[in-house]
Design an enzyme around this catalytic site. Sequence first.
Site, PDB file in Angstrom:
ATOM      1  N   GLY A  34       0.819  -1.206   0.000  1.00  0.00           N
ATOM      2  CA  GLY A  34       0.000   0.000   0.000  1.00  0.00           C
ATOM      3  C   GLY A  34       0.858   1.263   0.000  1.00  0.00           C
ATOM      4  O   GLY A  34       1.946   1.302  -0.565  1.00  0.00           O
ATOM      5  N   SER A  35       0.374   2.273   0.679  1.00  0.00           N
ATOM      6  CA  SER A  35       1.010   3.595   0.588  1.00  0.00           C
ATOM      7  C   SER A  35       2.358   3.686   1.292  1.00  0.00           C
ATOM      8  O   SER A  35       3.053   4.702   1.136  1.00  0.00           O
ATOM      9  CB  SER A  35       0.064   4.661   1.134  1.00  0.00           C
ATOM     10  N   THR A  36       2.769   2.678   2.062  1.00  0.00           N
ATOM     11  CA  THR A  36       4.127   2.726   2.613  1.00  0.00           C
ATOM     12  C   THR A  36       5.145   2.714   1.472  1.00  0.00           C
ATOM     13  O   THR A  36       6.248   3.246   1.610  1.00  0.00           O
ATOM     14  CB  THR A  36       4.414   1.538   3.555  1.00  0.00           C
ATOM     15  N   LYS A  55       5.024   4.373  -1.124  1.00  0.00           N
ATOM     16  CA  LYS A  55       5.207   5.726  -1.655  1.00  0.00           C
ATOM     17  C   LYS A  55       6.549   6.309  -1.207  1.00  0.00           C
ATOM     18  O   LYS A  55       7.063   7.234  -1.835  1.00  0.00           O
ATOM     19  CB  LYS A  55       4.053   6.627  -1.221  1.00  0.00           C
TER      20      LYS A  55
END
Length: 510
Positions: free
Chosen positions: A235-237, A239
């Site tokens: 997920g957004s980790t 990013k």
Amino acid sequence: MNTTLRRLSTVVMAMFVALMVSTTWIQFVTAGSLNEDPRNFRNIYSELGRDRGPIVVGGEPIVTSEPVDDDYKYQRTYSGGDAGAASVYAPLTGFFAVTGTYTGLERYANGYLGGEDDSLWLDRLQNLITGEEAQGSSVELTIDPKVQKAAWDALGDYTGAAVALDPKTGAILAMVSKPSYDPNTIAVHSNDEATTAYNKLLNQNPQVNSVDGSERFSPYGPTVNRGINATYPPGSTFKLLTAAAAVEYEGMSPDTQIPAPDVYQLPGTTGDGGSVQNFGGETCSATGEMTLKDALRISCNTAFLGLANEVGKDGMQQMFEDFGFTESIDIPMSTSIGAYPGLSDTAKDDSDARIALSGMGQGDLRLTPLQVAMMSAAIANDGDLMEPYLIKSVRDSDVELVSQTKPSRYKSPFSSSTADALTEMMIAVVNDGSGQGAQIPGVEVAGKTGTAEDDPRSPTLWFTSFAPANDPQVAVAVVLENEGQSTNESTGGALASPIAAQIMQAAISK
């Protein structure tokens, strides 16, 4: 000598040669495979009939061999037989069973624990001369019992894992995996009981939440160390890696303005099937643009889809490889590798659409919790990623030091200036962004949230961080397997970040 005697002599000599060849073959050529054969119970009796070395945490043994009055002579005991305490460390220690099955440190540090490692040759020679029984060496772990307990307690009844690293050395301070198990139930001196207990665990995959309410189960059972051998969409980790590539390769800074539309159309696609919205259909910016820092702070999906597309396939794949995510590490247990489009058998499609989708941590992308913690550790350590390790030192039966792990650099995925930029952005995430649940009074924390779609299962929740931001002592990753829903109250920021805060607080207050 007559013909009959010559023939008899020839036969006798041939028999002696055959005996010598067969004995040599068994004792030298096939000795290793015969010893490792699970049907060789002599080896099991020999192993369990030895005073196997303890596994030590914080100066106290958590695994010991206790003398018993049976054919095996010693009983392998975990946390003094306390099921609850043994479960805290079971994914690390593993178990040693009379069936010939052994896992975790019991397997990967077996040479030390059983007293048979090459480095213990002097002890073995002394035992041979004196006739004394061989004794195993003690293996001291890097685990901090205070941090381990904080991680265990903070995870509560969630299915998931937590990993804490010292970013300056790579030492693993905590590694918790839930659900866990009691290794004492498998270490019994009954083959049937041990087999039954183990098989029961293999069929206890926990039920997890699903998007449509259907019955779903985790692919991982309690004997799997989720910290190093379970892979999830990050997920957004992820990013953080996308931002690192943009800063390192594209010369961007936290203040660089980047597109942040309400809807992003994946490259090479048309229609609704290729359009991606922000979480909850929210608008990141009224102007359609925002700084890279703000995009990370509020975790804007569309901004990072475009960012990954701008960095491109070569840049994104390069950064993934520069972190070492396509390689296994022996800590000493072997860790699972990650998956990225074009770099793994499970993620072959490296189309522009897949690369863009990876920018927000979705698609065919998979990482272990240890790897997510390594992202934060590299940022915390000025771009130098230290090699994770679990064994601090080994001492022989006379308490003499046999070996001590020296920290070593594993990878350098980006420059110190890129690390500084990422740190600035991660601080903003915790101060007034999506990760405010990780705030610690009086301590500046850098972190990143993640809520990863995992259809048909419910979203998997993440938080990764390090603290204190100006002098990092600990880097953390927390994953809650399929524990999310599509609401603001069940995101990585809401549920996983407070868990990370408790772990960091335990580490920096020791």
